[in-house]
Design a protein around this motif. Structure first.
Motif, short mmCIF file in Angstrom:
data_model
loop_
_atom_site.label_atom_id
_atom_site.label_comp_id
_atom_site.label_asym_id
_atom_site.label_seq_id
_atom_site.Cartn_x
_atom_site.Cartn_y
_atom_site.Cartn_z
N ALA A 216 35.03 -37.59 63.79
CA ALA A 216 36.57 -37.39 63.97
C ALA A 216 36.17 -38.13 65.74
N LEU A 217 35.12 -37.37 66.12
CA LEU A 217 34.92 -37.44 67.67
C LEU A 217 34.54 -38.70 68.39
N ARG A 218 34.17 -39.24 67.50
CA ARG A 218 33.23 -40.49 67.87
C ARG A 218 33.08 -41.90 67.04
N ALA A 219 34.85 -41.73 66.51
CA ALA A 219 35.87 -43.17 65.83
C ALA A 219 36.26 -44.02 66.93
N ASN A 220 35.64 -45.13 66.57
CA ASN A 220 37.29 -46.09 67.35
C ASN A 220 39.39 -45.07 67.37
N PRO A 221 39.40 -44.52 67.62
CA PRO A 221 41.41 -44.58 67.66
C PRO A 221 41.73 -45.09 66.71
N ASP A 222 41.83 -46.44 66.35
CA ASP A 222 42.26 -46.74 65.21
C ASP A 222 42.27 -46.92 63.92
N ASP A 223 40.82 -45.66 63.83
CA ASP A 223 40.76 -45.67 62.77
C ASP A 223 39.89 -44.18 62.42
N LEU A 224 41.29 -43.67 63.33
CA LEU A 224 41.75 -42.18 62.94
C LEU A 224 42.46 -41.84 62.20
N SER A 225 43.48 -42.41 61.82
CA SER A 225 45.01 -42.21 60.85
C SER A 225 44.35 -42.02 59.35
N GLY A 226 42.95 -41.72 58.73
CA GLY A 226 42.39 -41.52 57.41
C GLY A 226 41.93 -40.31 58.07
N LEU A 227 42.02 -39.21 59.18
CA LEU A 227 42.32 -38.09 59.26
C LEU A 227 43.13 -37.35 59.48
N ALA A 228 44.70 -37.88 59.84
CA ALA A 228 45.56 -37.25 59.84
C ALA A 228 46.05 -36.14 58.99
N ASP A 229 45.86 -35.98 58.05
CA ASP A 229 46.05 -35.17 56.91
C ASP A 229 45.10 -34.10 56.39
N ASP A 230 43.79 -34.36 57.66
CA ASP A 230 43.17 -32.80 56.66
C ASP A 230 43.02 -32.13 56.68
N PRO A 231 42.81 -31.53 55.67
CA PRO A 231 42.80 -29.92 55.39
C PRO A 231 42.65 -28.71 56.00
N GLU A 232 41.41 -29.56 57.12
CA GLU A 232 40.82 -28.76 58.46
C GLU A 232 41.73 -28.20 59.42
N PRO A 233 42.34 -27.44 59.89
CA PRO A 233 43.23 -27.41 61.21
C PRO A 233 43.03 -28.36 62.01
N ASP A 234 41.61 -27.34 61.68
CA ASP A 234 40.63 -28.00 63.79
C ASP A 234 40.53 -29.61 63.58
N VAL A 235 40.51 -30.28 62.47
CA VAL A 235 40.05 -31.95 62.37
C VAL A 235 41.21 -32.13 62.99
N ARG A 236 42.21 -31.94 62.04
CA ARG A 236 43.54 -32.38 62.30
C ARG A 236 43.92 -32.29 64.32
N ALA A 237 44.36 -30.70 64.08
CA ALA A 237 44.41 -31.27 65.89
C ALA A 237 43.61 -32.28 66.44
N LEU A 238 42.16 -31.92 66.79
CA LEU A 238 41.45 -33.45 66.86
C LEU A 238 42.02 -34.52 67.34
N VAL A 239 42.23 -34.59 66.40
CA VAL A 239 42.58 -36.08 65.33
C VAL A 239 44.21 -36.71 66.19
N ASN A 240 45.12 -35.49 66.47
CA ASN A 240 46.35 -35.58 67.25
C ASN A 240 45.98 -35.83 68.31
N GLN A 241 44.58 -35.02 69.18
CA GLN A 241 44.45 -35.00 69.93
C GLN A 241 44.18 -36.62 71.14
N ARG A 242 43.50 -36.88 69.37
CA ARG A 242 43.20 -38.40 70.75
C ARG A 242 44.27 -39.65 70.06
#
Length: 254
Positions: A216-242
């Motif tokens: 999630a840190l390195r992916a293109n922002p346009d590809d991040l929607s696939g992680l928007a509902d990730d079960p891990e809160p830290d991953v979701r927070a990072l995706v939302n932030q980016r």
């Protein structure tokens, strides 16, 4: 008394038994207890042969293994071929460290792994793959560090984690996808750190949340929607932030 520290005794040899005493002692090229080839002290032996390297060849077959190993450091290279099969592995390691690269081939099957590791770190690249299937992982690690990147594919499924870590760090970027199913999350995290942003989305469904977070840190922002509902809160927070950084008015990412 038991609690008192006892002074360390300095190994001393009997000068009367030394065949060099009439030369080195009188010329100040040795000193009892400090610079002495006859003492059973590695430091004293090394000092002696450093000052008197011409004598080194005379000790390549000495009964004391440490004297032989130190003599290898100072003896002429041509004399070392006679001790490649010394019974002591420390002596053979010293030989492997000093021999010219083109003379190391006879030592690739040495029984000691440290000797083979030394050979693997020094042998000419054209012969390096002769050690690629070595039974010891530390030798294979050494080989993997030196092999041209285009010849690392044989190690992609190596049984040892440390070998595969070297491969994951050195494989060409375009080939990293070959390791995304590696059993170790450590390997997959390395891949996530190295893969191109356009390719790292293949790790969005990884079982390890740190792999997904790194992706999630390195992916293109346009590809991040696939992680928007990730079960891990830290991953979701990072995706939302980016996503919010790219679409600051996009309330749907809050």
């Amino acid at each position: 008394m038991d609690g008192e520290q006892r002074p360390v005794s300095t190994p001393m040899a009997d000068c009367s038994l030394c065949r060099f005493r009439s030369k080195t002692l009188l010329m100040g090229r040795c000193m009892p207890g400090d610079t002495c080839v006859m003492a059973e002290s590695g430091r004293q032996i090394d000092r002696f042969l450093r000052v008197n390297p011409l004598y080194a060849v005379l000790f390549l077959n000495d009964a004391f293994w440490e004297r032989r190993a130190i003599a290898v450091r100072y003896a002429p290279l041509k004399a070392l071929l006679n001790v490649m099969n010394d019974e002591d592995e420390v002596v053979r390691r010293a030989v492997a460290f000093r021999l010219p690269q083109h003379q190391l081939l006879p030592m690739i099957d040495d029984p000691d792994r440290e000797v083979r590791m030394t050979v693997a770190s020094r042998i000419e690249l054209e012969h390096l793959e002769k050690l690629a299937t070595d039974r010891d992982y530390i030798v294979r690690v050494t080989v993997a560090k030196r092999l041209p990147t285009g010849r690392l594919f044989r190690y992609i499924k190596d049984e040892d984690l440390e070998v595969r870590k070297i491969v994951a760090k050195r494989l060409p970027e375009m080939s990293l996808g070959l390791m995304i199913h590696d059993a170790s999350p450590e390997i997959r995290r390395i891949l996530a750190e190295r893969m191109a942003p356009k390719d790292v989305s293949v790790l969005f469904n990884d079982a390890d949340w740190l792999v997904r977070y790194t992706a999630a840190l390195r992916a293109n922002p346009d590809d991040l929607s696939g992680l928007a509902d990730d079960p891990e809160p830290d991953v979701r927070a990072l995706v939302n932030q980016r996503l919010n950084a790219v679409h600051p008015s996009g309330a749907e990412y809050e």
